[in-house]
Design a protein around this motif. Sequence first.
Motif, PDB file in Angstrom:
ATOM      1  N   VAL A 199      45.791   4.726  53.185  1.00 42.45           N
ATOM      2  CA  VAL A 199      45.459   3.317  52.975  1.00 42.45           C
ATOM      3  C   VAL A 199      46.724   2.491  52.788  1.00 42.45           C
ATOM      4  O   VAL A 199      46.904   1.440  53.416  1.00 42.45           O
ATOM      5  CB  VAL A 199      44.545   3.157  51.740  1.00 42.45           C
ATOM      6  N   ALA A 200      47.617   2.965  51.921  1.00 40.91           N
ATOM      7  CA  ALA A 200      48.820   2.202  51.608  1.00 40.91           C
ATOM      8  C   ALA A 200      49.742   2.061  52.816  1.00 40.91           C
ATOM      9  O   ALA A 200      50.276   0.983  53.083  1.00 40.91           O
ATOM     10  CB  ALA A 200      49.562   2.868  50.454  1.00 40.91           C
ATOM     11  N   LEU A 201      49.909   3.135  53.554  1.00 42.59           N
ATOM     12  CA  LEU A 201      50.784   3.078  54.722  1.00 42.59           C
ATOM     13  C   LEU A 201      50.204   2.183  55.811  1.00 42.59           C
ATOM     14  O   LEU A 201      50.927   1.412  56.450  1.00 42.59           O
ATOM     15  CB  LEU A 201      51.024   4.490  55.259  1.00 42.59           C
ATOM     16  N   GLU A 202      48.918   2.268  56.011  1.00 41.92           N
ATOM     17  CA  GLU A 202      48.276   1.415  57.022  1.00 41.92           C
ATOM     18  C   GLU A 202      48.402  -0.063  56.646  1.00 41.92           C
ATOM     19  O   GLU A 202      48.553  -0.924  57.508  1.00 41.92           O
ATOM     20  CB  GLU A 202      46.808   1.785  57.178  1.00 41.92           C
ATOM     21  N   ALA A 203      48.366  -0.350  55.339  1.00 40.02           N
ATOM     22  CA  ALA A 203      48.484  -1.736  54.873  1.00 40.02           C
ATOM     23  C   ALA A 203      49.916  -2.256  54.974  1.00 40.02           C
ATOM     24  O   ALA A 203      50.140  -3.462  54.871  1.00 40.02           O
ATOM     25  CB  ALA A 203      47.990  -1.850  53.435  1.00 40.02           C
ATOM     26  N   GLY A 204      50.887  -1.343  55.140  1.00 43.90           N
ATOM     27  CA  GLY A 204      52.265  -1.778  55.317  1.00 43.90           C
ATOM     28  C   GLY A 204      53.228  -1.367  54.228  1.00 43.90           C
ATOM     29  O   GLY A 204      54.384  -1.823  54.228  1.00 43.90           O
ATOM     30  N   ALA A 205      52.806  -0.514  53.293  1.00 43.67           N
ATOM     31  CA  ALA A 205      53.710  -0.085  52.223  1.00 43.67           C
ATOM     32  C   ALA A 205      54.916   0.646  52.806  1.00 43.67           C
ATOM     33  O   ALA A 205      54.789   1.428  53.746  1.00 43.67           O
ATOM     34  CB  ALA A 205      52.975   0.815  51.237  1.00 43.67           C
ATOM     35  N   ASP A 206      56.086   0.385  52.230  1.00 40.22           N
ATOM     36  CA  ASP A 206      57.316   1.039  52.666  1.00 40.22           C
ATOM     37  C   ASP A 206      57.535   2.373  51.962  1.00 40.22           C
ATOM     38  O   ASP A 206      58.177   3.276  52.505  1.00 40.22           O
ATOM     39  CB  ASP A 206      58.510   0.123  52.379  1.00 40.22           C
ATOM     40  N   ILE A 207      57.015   2.474  50.748  1.00 36.11           N
ATOM     41  CA  ILE A 207      57.152   3.663  49.914  1.00 36.11           C
ATOM     42  C   ILE A 207      55.815   3.869  49.215  1.00 36.11           C
ATOM     43  O   ILE A 207      55.174   2.896  48.789  1.00 36.11           O
ATOM     44  CB  ILE A 207      58.276   3.473  48.867  1.00 36.11           C
ATOM     45  N   ILE A 208      55.380   5.113  49.094  1.00 36.80           N
ATOM     46  CA  ILE A 208      54.093   5.409  48.468  1.00 36.80           C
ATOM     47  C   ILE A 208      54.291   6.419  47.344  1.00 36.80           C
ATOM     48  O   ILE A 208      55.392   6.934  47.162  1.00 36.80           O
ATOM     49  CB  ILE A 208      53.087   5.958  49.501  1.00 36.80           C
ATOM     50  N   GLY A 209      53.230   6.709  46.600  1.00 34.40           N
ATOM     51  CA  GLY A 209      53.399   7.716  45.574  1.00 34.40           C
ATOM     52  C   GLY A 209      52.365   7.675  44.478  1.00 34.40           C
ATOM     53  O   GLY A 209      51.237   7.230  44.672  1.00 34.40           O
ATOM     54  N   ALA A 210      52.783   8.156  43.288  1.00 35.56           N
ATOM     55  CA  ALA A 210      51.868   8.297  42.150  1.00 35.56           C
ATOM     56  C   ALA A 210      52.590   7.943  40.864  1.00 35.56           C
ATOM     57  O   ALA A 210      53.796   8.137  40.733  1.00 35.56           O
ATOM     58  CB  ALA A 210      51.345   9.727  42.077  1.00 35.56           C
ATOM     59  N   ASN A 211      51.839   7.414  39.925  1.00 35.35           N
ATOM     60  CA  ASN A 211      52.406   7.148  38.596  1.00 35.35           C
ATOM     61  C   ASN A 211      51.341   7.366  37.537  1.00 35.35           C
ATOM     62  O   ASN A 211      50.142   7.329  37.816  1.00 35.35           O
ATOM     63  CB  ASN A 211      52.952   5.723  38.496  1.00 35.35           C
ATOM     64  N   CYS A 212      51.817   7.649  36.324  1.00 33.08           N
ATOM     65  CA  CYS A 212      50.958   7.778  35.153  1.00 33.08           C
ATOM     66  C   CYS A 212      49.939   8.917  35.322  1.00 33.08           C
ATOM     67  O   CYS A 212      49.846   9.558  36.363  1.00 33.08           O
ATOM     68  CB  CYS A 212      50.262   6.457  34.854  1.00 33.08           C
ATOM     69  N   GLY A 213      49.214   9.221  34.266  1.00 38.23           N
ATOM     70  CA  GLY A 213      48.117  10.170  34.333  1.00 38.23           C
ATOM     71  C   GLY A 213      48.485  11.636  34.319  1.00 38.23           C
ATOM     72  O   GLY A 213      47.685  12.480  33.921  1.00 38.23           O
ATOM     73  N   ASN A 214      49.699  11.960  34.768  1.00 39.93           N
ATOM     74  CA  ASN A 214      50.107  13.356  34.880  1.00 39.93           C
ATOM     75  C   ASN A 214      51.588  13.510  34.545  1.00 39.93           C
ATOM     76  O   ASN A 214      52.370  12.584  34.719  1.00 39.93           O
ATOM     77  CB  ASN A 214      49.875  13.878  36.306  1.00 39.93           C
ATOM     78  N   GLY A 215      51.942  14.720  34.100  1.00 39.08           N
ATOM     79  CA  GLY A 215      53.334  15.049  33.893  1.00 39.08           C
ATOM     80  C   GLY A 215      53.977  15.520  35.182  1.00 39.08           C
ATOM     81  O   GLY A 215      53.325  15.598  36.230  1.00 39.08           O
ATOM     82  N   MET A 216      55.242  15.872  35.111  1.00 39.85           N
ATOM     83  CA  MET A 216      56.006  16.277  36.297  1.00 39.85           C
ATOM     84  C   MET A 216      55.379  17.472  37.015  1.00 39.85           C
ATOM     85  O   MET A 216      55.353  17.525  38.245  1.00 39.85           O
ATOM     86  CB  MET A 216      57.439  16.629  35.904  1.00 39.85           C
ATOM     87  N   GLU A 217      54.885  18.443  36.254  1.00 37.89           N
ATOM     88  CA  GLU A 217      54.358  19.657  36.880  1.00 37.89           C
ATOM     89  C   GLU A 217      53.189  19.339  37.801  1.00 37.89           C
ATOM     90  O   GLU A 217      53.145  19.789  38.948  1.00 37.89           O
ATOM     91  CB  GLU A 217      53.932  20.661  35.810  1.00 37.89           C
ATOM     92  N   ARG A 218      52.250  18.548  37.317  1.00 38.96           N
ATOM     93  CA  ARG A 218      51.094  18.185  38.152  1.00 38.96           C
ATOM     94  C   ARG A 218      51.489  17.231  39.271  1.00 38.96           C
ATOM     95  O   ARG A 218      50.883  17.252  40.349  1.00 38.96           O
ATOM     96  CB  ARG A 218      49.998  17.572  37.284  1.00 38.96           C
TER      97      ARG A 218
END
Length: 295
Positions: A199-218
């Motif tokens: 969804v994000a890439l199709e909308a034009g995002a240059d960078i995608i990813g995840a934040n919050c909710g999980n620590g580094m391992e997950r």
Amino acid sequence: MSKQRITEVLKTGRILISDGAWGTFLHQKGLQPGECPDEWSLTHPADVESIAAGYIAAGADMIETNSFGANRYKLEHYGLQDKVTAINEAAAGISRRAAGDAHYVIASVGPTGKMLLMGDVTEDELYDCFKEQITALERGGADAVCIETMSDADEARIAIRAAKENTGLEVIATFTFDKIGEGEYRTMMGLTPAETAAVALEAGADIIGANCGNGMERMTDIVGEIHANFPDAFILVHANAGLPELIDNKSVFPETPEITASFVKQLISAGANIIGGCCGTTPAHITAIKMAAEK
């Protein structure tokens, strides 16, 4: 001399380091329950700037802005909806001063709290809301915008479009995921990491990813899924300092900087290009992340 765009730096293979949590430090500096944290960019600019400067001193290549909830719908709860422009321009200006010319300012834009599915708001109203906030952040000095902590694909898509159509900012889009099964992660609206990335890439995002909710391992699992489906995409991660534990009726994030840093190499191998922190992380976490990434 103008800086390279973030994506141009990432094309060289360099891993960039972002900042960490902000809210915890605002409370330490005196933010009271029920008080608007975003307004502190107007009322307590020196305190806000000290947080941003702390992350630059810790080794961050980029810092966010104190503007996560500075959209008209969130500010309306505090009677501040007429200060959207002033708050966002001030927030970006503060981080710009702390970052100087050599570091990046990433404008923080969170969800509005309005649900398209429930008829709380129309698409046009959401678009205008995000346009108002993001254009003010650009005027204040931001280099990019991070549309973050998203769970609704339609809201994220509208925010990305508002940024791309009305500013010259690079656009980062991150979603928040919960682990609902063995190795399976989904947003509150039921989307997988791969689906949100699409969804994000199709909308034009240059960078995608995840934040919050999980620590580094997950986060390593989440990044791995995104990278497997979109191997050419640039991926940002802002992880919590582990999963919160309730101690003395307070949420405590258990990961020390050393524990957080121990997952950095795995995260990079999974496909992460920008690494920073979210809830519970401190300048010490950012320094540890940077050292681990450079080994």
